[in-house]
Design an enzyme around this catalytic site. Structure first.
Site, PDB file in Angstrom:
ATOM      1  N   ASP A 171       0.918  -1.321   0.118  1.00 14.91           N
ATOM      2  CA  ASP A 171       0.035  -0.100   0.006  1.00 14.91           C
ATOM      3  C   ASP A 171       0.796   1.176  -0.022  1.00 14.91           C
ATOM      4  OD1 ASP A 171      -1.705   2.026   0.671  1.00 14.91           O
ATOM      5  OD2 ASP A 171      -3.081   0.842   1.918  1.00 14.91           O
ATOM      6  N   HIS A 202      -2.911  -0.277  -2.552  1.00 13.28           N
ATOM      7  CA  HIS A 202      -4.227   0.299  -2.118  1.00 13.28           C
ATOM      8  C   HIS A 202      -5.163   0.058  -3.178  1.00 13.28           C
ATOM      9  CE1 HIS A 202      -5.746   3.354   0.523  1.00 13.28           C
ATOM     10  NE2 HIS A 202      -6.337   3.749  -0.531  1.00 13.28           N
TER      11      HIS A 202
END
Length: 233
Positions: A171, A202
């Protein structure tokens, strides 16, 4: 059946719209779908529709109603991504929790005080799902790639109902140090479960667009549905 309904905000803060997706029969429980920074867009509505197909009442409140009511943005369009980031900077997160709490109240006012309500959130919504678990009487909470949860760990002792967090290991908004702090702070919490997704970034569970990673999205969604089946029925 889908519709847009109006919910009364708390503390005289007016009202806001919410997308409702209802199952064919009597709903087994309700799940509030908490938006990303892109508003209640097609992807969030599709999340609601899928939950309704599984027998839940699904509701997505417009949490940006004070700063950009009704906005729908596409993260794959650069200028819209920038607009979303700008909106995030203006957003009152505590006010968002009040709106989620007002949504919980509206659902229970309609279906009864004992009617179970869960939340599932993505990105900003993942963070708000964690905050909702700590600050309200919601029955179960799921967060996908919530940002900044490591900065909310001082609220963890207030969590009394089950929480599930999905953490993509790559992420770019939540670095490895932040992920480690989340594990150190939450792995031993009796109500919190964390799942890591190696190689994922993400937004991997978005319904549409370039960020989606099918295999991991399906796995995360299967875990989410099993979690809700256990705790909302």
């Amino acid at each position: 059946m889908t519709a847009t309904k109006t919910i009364a905000a708390t503390s005289g803060e007016g009202q806001f719209n919410a997308y409702y997706a209802e199952p064919e029969g009597k709903p087994s429980a309700a799940i509030i779908v908490i938006q990303e920074i892109f508003g209640v867009n097609a992807g969030i509505r599709r999340k609601c529709d899928t939950l309704a197909e599984a027998g839940y009442l699904a509701v997505a409140p417009d949490l940006f109603h004070k700063i950009a009511p009704g906005i729908e943005l596409d993260p794959d369009v650069p200028n819209e991504m920038q607009q979303a980031l700008d909106l995030m900077g203006q957003f009152d997160q505590d006010g968002g929790i009040r709106d989620i709490e007002a949504t919980i109240k509206a659902i229970r006012d309609e279906h009864g005080a004992e009617f179970k309500v869960g939340v599932v959130g993505y990105c900003l919504g993942g963070r708000l799902a964690f905050m909702t678990a700590a600050r309200t009487d919601v029955d179960a909470s799921v967060g996908y790639y919530g940002v900044g949860i490591d900065g909310l760990l001082d609220e963890k002792n207030a969590i009394a109902k089950p929480v599930l967090l999905h953490i993509p290991e790559e992420d770019h908004f939540v670095d490895k140090d932040a992920q480690q702090r989340m594990h150190e702070g939450l792995d031993d919490h009796p109500k919190v479960t964390l799942y890591d997704y190696p190689g994922e970034d993400h937004g991997f569970a978005t319904e549409f667009g370039q960020r989606r990673s099918d295999e991991s999205a399906q796995l995360a969604d299967e875990r989410t549905m099993a979690f809700f089946a256990e705790h909302l029925r």
